[in-house]
Design a protein around this motif. Structure first.
Motif, short mmCIF file in Angstrom:
data_model
loop_
_atom_site.label_atom_id
_atom_site.label_comp_id
_atom_site.label_asym_id
_atom_site.label_seq_id
_atom_site.Cartn_x
_atom_site.Cartn_y
_atom_site.Cartn_z
N SER A 2 0.85 -1.18 0.00
CA SER A 2 0.00 0.00 0.00
C SER A 2 0.89 1.24 0.00
O SER A 2 1.08 1.88 1.01
CB SER A 2 -0.91 -0.02 1.22
N HIS A 3 1.47 1.53 -1.14
CA HIS A 3 2.38 2.67 -1.26
C HIS A 3 1.78 3.69 -2.20
O HIS A 3 0.87 3.43 -2.96
CB HIS A 3 3.75 2.20 -1.78
N ALA A 4 2.38 4.89 -2.17
CA ALA A 4 1.86 6.01 -2.94
C ALA A 4 1.81 5.73 -4.44
O ALA A 4 0.87 6.12 -5.10
CB ALA A 4 2.71 7.25 -2.67
N ASN A 5 2.78 5.06 -4.98
CA ASN A 5 2.84 4.83 -6.41
C ASN A 5 2.51 3.37 -6.69
O ASN A 5 3.40 2.52 -6.69
CB ASN A 5 4.21 5.21 -6.96
N SER A 6 1.25 3.08 -6.96
CA SER A 6 0.83 1.69 -7.12
C SER A 6 1.42 1.05 -8.36
O SER A 6 1.62 -0.16 -8.39
CB SER A 6 -0.69 1.59 -7.12
N SER A 7 1.73 1.82 -9.41
CA SER A 7 2.32 1.22 -10.61
C SER A 7 3.75 0.74 -10.31
O SER A 7 4.16 -0.30 -10.80
CB SER A 7 2.30 2.19 -11.79
N ILE A 8 4.49 1.49 -9.51
CA ILE A 8 5.83 1.05 -9.11
C ILE A 8 5.70 -0.19 -8.24
O ILE A 8 6.40 -1.17 -8.44
CB ILE A 8 6.58 2.17 -8.35
N ALA A 9 4.80 -0.15 -7.26
CA ALA A 9 4.62 -1.29 -6.36
C ALA A 9 4.27 -2.55 -7.14
O ALA A 9 4.77 -3.63 -6.84
CB ALA A 9 3.54 -0.97 -5.33
N THR A 10 3.42 -2.43 -8.15
CA THR A 10 3.04 -3.58 -8.97
C THR A 10 4.25 -4.09 -9.75
O THR A 10 4.48 -5.30 -9.83
CB THR A 10 1.92 -3.19 -9.95
N GLU A 11 5.04 -3.20 -10.29
CA GLU A 11 6.19 -3.59 -11.11
C GLU A 11 7.26 -4.31 -10.30
O GLU A 11 7.95 -5.18 -10.83
CB GLU A 11 6.78 -2.37 -11.80
N ILE A 12 7.43 -3.99 -9.03
CA ILE A 12 8.50 -4.57 -8.24
C ILE A 12 8.07 -5.77 -7.41
O ILE A 12 8.92 -6.44 -6.83
CB ILE A 12 9.17 -3.51 -7.34
N ALA A 13 6.80 -6.07 -7.35
CA ALA A 13 6.31 -7.15 -6.50
C ALA A 13 6.91 -8.49 -6.92
O ALA A 13 6.91 -8.86 -8.09
CB ALA A 13 4.79 -7.21 -6.55
N GLY A 14 7.44 -9.22 -5.95
CA GLY A 14 7.87 -10.59 -6.16
C GLY A 14 9.18 -10.79 -6.90
O GLY A 14 9.50 -11.90 -7.30
N GLN A 15 9.95 -9.73 -7.10
CA GLN A 15 11.23 -9.89 -7.79
C GLN A 15 12.28 -8.98 -7.17
O GLN A 15 11.96 -8.07 -6.42
CB GLN A 15 11.07 -9.60 -9.27
N ASP A 16 13.55 -9.25 -7.49
CA ASP A 16 14.61 -8.37 -7.03
C ASP A 16 14.41 -6.97 -7.60
O ASP A 16 13.81 -6.81 -8.66
CB ASP A 16 15.97 -8.91 -7.47
N LEU A 17 14.92 -6.00 -6.89
CA LEU A 17 14.79 -4.60 -7.29
C LEU A 17 16.17 -3.98 -7.39
O LEU A 17 17.00 -4.12 -6.49
CB LEU A 17 13.97 -3.84 -6.24
N TRP A 18 16.43 -3.28 -8.49
CA TRP A 18 17.64 -2.47 -8.62
C TRP A 18 17.28 -1.03 -8.29
O TRP A 18 16.25 -0.53 -8.72
CB TRP A 18 18.19 -2.54 -10.05
N VAL A 19 18.14 -0.37 -7.51
CA VAL A 19 17.97 1.03 -7.13
C VAL A 19 19.23 1.77 -7.56
O VAL A 19 20.35 1.32 -7.28
CB VAL A 19 17.77 1.19 -5.61
N PHE A 20 19.05 2.91 -8.24
CA PHE A 20 20.18 3.71 -8.70
C PHE A 20 20.45 4.83 -7.71
O PHE A 20 19.58 5.66 -7.44
CB PHE A 20 19.92 4.29 -10.09
N GLY A 21 21.67 4.87 -7.18
CA GLY A 21 22.09 5.92 -6.25
C GLY A 21 23.06 6.86 -6.91
O GLY A 21 24.01 6.43 -7.57
N TYR A 22 22.83 8.16 -6.75
CA TYR A 22 23.69 9.17 -7.39
C TYR A 22 24.14 10.23 -6.39
O TYR A 22 24.98 11.07 -6.71
CB TYR A 22 22.94 9.85 -8.54
N GLY A 23 23.58 10.23 -5.19
CA GLY A 23 23.91 11.19 -4.14
C GLY A 23 24.18 10.43 -2.85
O GLY A 23 24.99 9.51 -2.82
N SER A 24 23.46 10.78 -1.80
CA SER A 24 23.70 10.14 -0.51
C SER A 24 23.37 8.65 -0.51
O SER A 24 23.91 7.91 0.32
CB SER A 24 22.91 10.84 0.60
#
Length: 191
Positions: A2-24
């Protein structure tokens, strides 16, 4: 989820997630990950373009933080989060990055240093947001960085830590290098 962006939540459900970091996120990700690897994102560049009124400044004395702004390319760090940790990681990132909704959550292709190409969650600045800082000259950038201090500490430390992480990757970020030199040569640094 139950997150703010349901399309993101649907896309990441049940699989590994890559996150891109460019700052902190490069030096203080704050979430469990099973892989950390240098990566390149095309189509956006790292810029001190967000007024910080929480983490690195206040409403009365804003600092500046980095955003991914339109155009160019950005070298950073990609983190792979195990599927079992994705929900907790996404909740953490939403709290950390989306409180003021200054960033747009997007998936972008990134190229890992080992040649793999993956889709990663990235946070691009929303140019229509009132906290978007565009066209600041060097004097104003330096002023905001020196004055900024918020819940996560000083803006000066944030910039220097980020530059150290970039330099560890063997990158010279020309748009920020002058600022690092100015901060390191300032007689008040370390006081």
């Amino acid at each position: 989820m139950s997150h703010a962006n349901s399309s993101i939540a649907t896309e990441i459900a049940g699989q590994d997630l890559w996150v891109f970091g460019y700052g902190s996120l490069m030096w203080r990700p704050g979430f469990a990950h099973v892989e950390r690897i240098p990566a390149l994102l095309r189509g956006a560049h790292r810029a001190l373009c967000v007024y910080s009124v929480r983490h690195r400044g206040t409403v009365e004395a804003p600092g500046l933080v980095l955003g991914l702004d339109h155009g160019g390319a950005c070298q950073g760090i990609a983190f792979r989060v195990a599927a079992s940790e994705v929900e907790a990681t996404y909740a953490y990132l939403t709290e950390r990055e989306q409180l003021n909704k200054v960033y747009r959550e997007v998936f972008r292709p990134i190229r890992l240093v080992d040649g793999r190409q993956v889709k990663a969650l990235a946070y691009l600045v929303d140019r229509k947001h009132p906290q978007y800082a565009r066209g600041l000259d060097h004097a104003r950038l330096l002023e905001l960085v020196l004055q900024g201090h918020g819940l996560s500490g000083s803006c000066r430390d944030y910039v220097l830590n980020t530059l150290a992480s970039i330099e560890e990757l063997g990158i010279r970020d020309h748009a920020l290098a002058w600022l690092g030199e100015a901060l390191r040569s300032d007689p008040l640094v370390g006081v």
